[in-house]
Design an enzyme around this catalytic site. Structure first.
Site, short mmCIF file in Angstrom:
data_model
loop_
_atom_site.label_atom_id
_atom_site.label_comp_id
_atom_site.label_asym_id
_atom_site.label_seq_id
_atom_site.Cartn_x
_atom_site.Cartn_y
_atom_site.Cartn_z
N GLU A 17 1.00 -1.35 -0.09
CA GLU A 17 0.10 0.04 0.22
C GLU A 17 0.86 0.97 -0.09
OE1 GLU A 17 -2.82 1.30 -0.17
OE2 GLU A 17 -4.30 -0.32 0.24
N ASN A 155 -11.24 4.90 1.95
CA ASN A 155 -10.08 4.60 0.94
C ASN A 155 -10.12 5.70 -0.16
OD1 ASN A 155 -8.01 2.78 0.27
ND2 ASN A 155 -9.24 1.09 0.70
N ASP A 207 -10.13 1.26 -4.26
CA ASP A 207 -9.38 1.30 -3.40
C ASP A 207 -8.32 2.35 -3.42
OD1 ASP A 207 -7.10 -0.03 -1.58
OD2 ASP A 207 -7.58 -2.08 -2.07
#
Length: 296
Positions: A17, A155, A207
């Site tokens: 991430e 997100n 995402d």
């Protein structure tokens, strides 16, 4: 538009991430959340460096020669050490609604305020206890209060090139919405929330995201293996494929900011159909991006 995805790092990150390109180093940094790692890829020679933290490390932004990060219990400043450890200093505590929570997606606005959302570790339970927090010079060493709340998995945080529009999504399967907000650049306050994209109409859950120099919004379609580009009016412009099901976040980088780097998640179970899951990929998006703001 088709773009061949190039695998640049094959480390099998559990949850890769928060990729951040550091132009001064010509290097990409990112995190592996559950493994509590900060990682670095040097574009010149492909060398990988890794540092271990004391808590799960969810999102990062540059801060001087170190980092500001959203972790489990709040926001921290981080410095890398030669022995592969991270020195951390607590900047602000977050009073989570549930015991088992952590920070998730985050980044700086154009003025250098650091924003990050929180989520329950048990994502499947669907607890709407996630909130969005803002760290600036006034909030350091003080408990933070939510700026927005009621999310399950906040997100897709991003800001338009002029900083006056903020984007935010909820990637939980029961929500899958992306919203746009008016953003007051002087006070750092979002307002006038409205639906930007309903991802139930497109492949993948929303995402991590990035915004390009044209003001278009790039969002990873988790579970579908796509990165989608939406124009500022919410129209799907193009979708780029990656050879994994769970792309997690994208970031612009490279010498001309014309490469789109994509981190990914390596789930459990049979991965015979996606052996590269957890890798980091580079794509040619056909546009240029913006330098990521540092925390100030």
């Amino acid at each position: 538009m088709a773009s061949e995805a190039e695998l640049i790092v094959d480390l099998g990150c559990a949850t890769g991430e928060s990729p951040v390109w550091v132009a001064a180093e010509q290097a990409l940094y990112w995190v592996d959340i559950p493994n509590r790692e900060l990682l670095r890829w040097n574009a010149a020679d492909g060398q990988i460096s890794r540092w271990q933290g004391d808590q799960m490390l969810a999102c990062i932004a540059r801060h001087g020669d170190g980092w500001v990060a959203g972790m489990e219990s709040g926001f921290f400043s981080l410095q890398t050490r030669p022995d592969g450890r991270l020195d951390s200093h607590l900047l602000a505590t977050i009073d989570h609604q549930l015991p088992a929570m952590r920070m998730n997606d985050g980044r700086c606005d154009r003025e250098g305020r650091f924003w990050a959302g929180s989520m329950a570790l048990d994502m499947a339970a669907g607890h709407p206890v996630g909130a969005l927090y803002r760290l600036d010079s006034k909030s350091i060493d003080a408990p933070l209060v939510p700026q927005l709340d009621g999310f399950i998995v906040p997100n897709g945080l991003a800001f338009s090139p002029d900083g006056r529009t903020m984007y935010l999504s909820d990637s939980h399967p029961s929500v899958q919405k992306i919203w746009a907000f008016d953003y007051d650049i002087d006070s750092g306050t979002p307002s006038r929330r409205r639906l930007f994209v309903d991802m139930l109409d497109h492949p993948g859950r929303p995402d991590g995201a990035a915004v390009d120099a044209d003001g278009c919004y790039w969002i990873c379609g988790n579970d579908a293996g796509f990165i989608h580009r939406f124009t500022p009016d919410g129209r799907l412009d193009r979708s780029l494929a990656v050879p994994v099901k769970k792309p997690s976040m994208c970031a612009f980088g490279g010498a001309r900011l014309d490469t789109l780097f994509v981190t990914s998640i390596r789930p459990g179970g049979d991965l015979s159909d996606q052996p590269l899951a957890g890798g980091v990929f580079a794509l040619n998006p056909g546009v240029t991006g913006l330098e990521e703001p540092a925390f100030s």
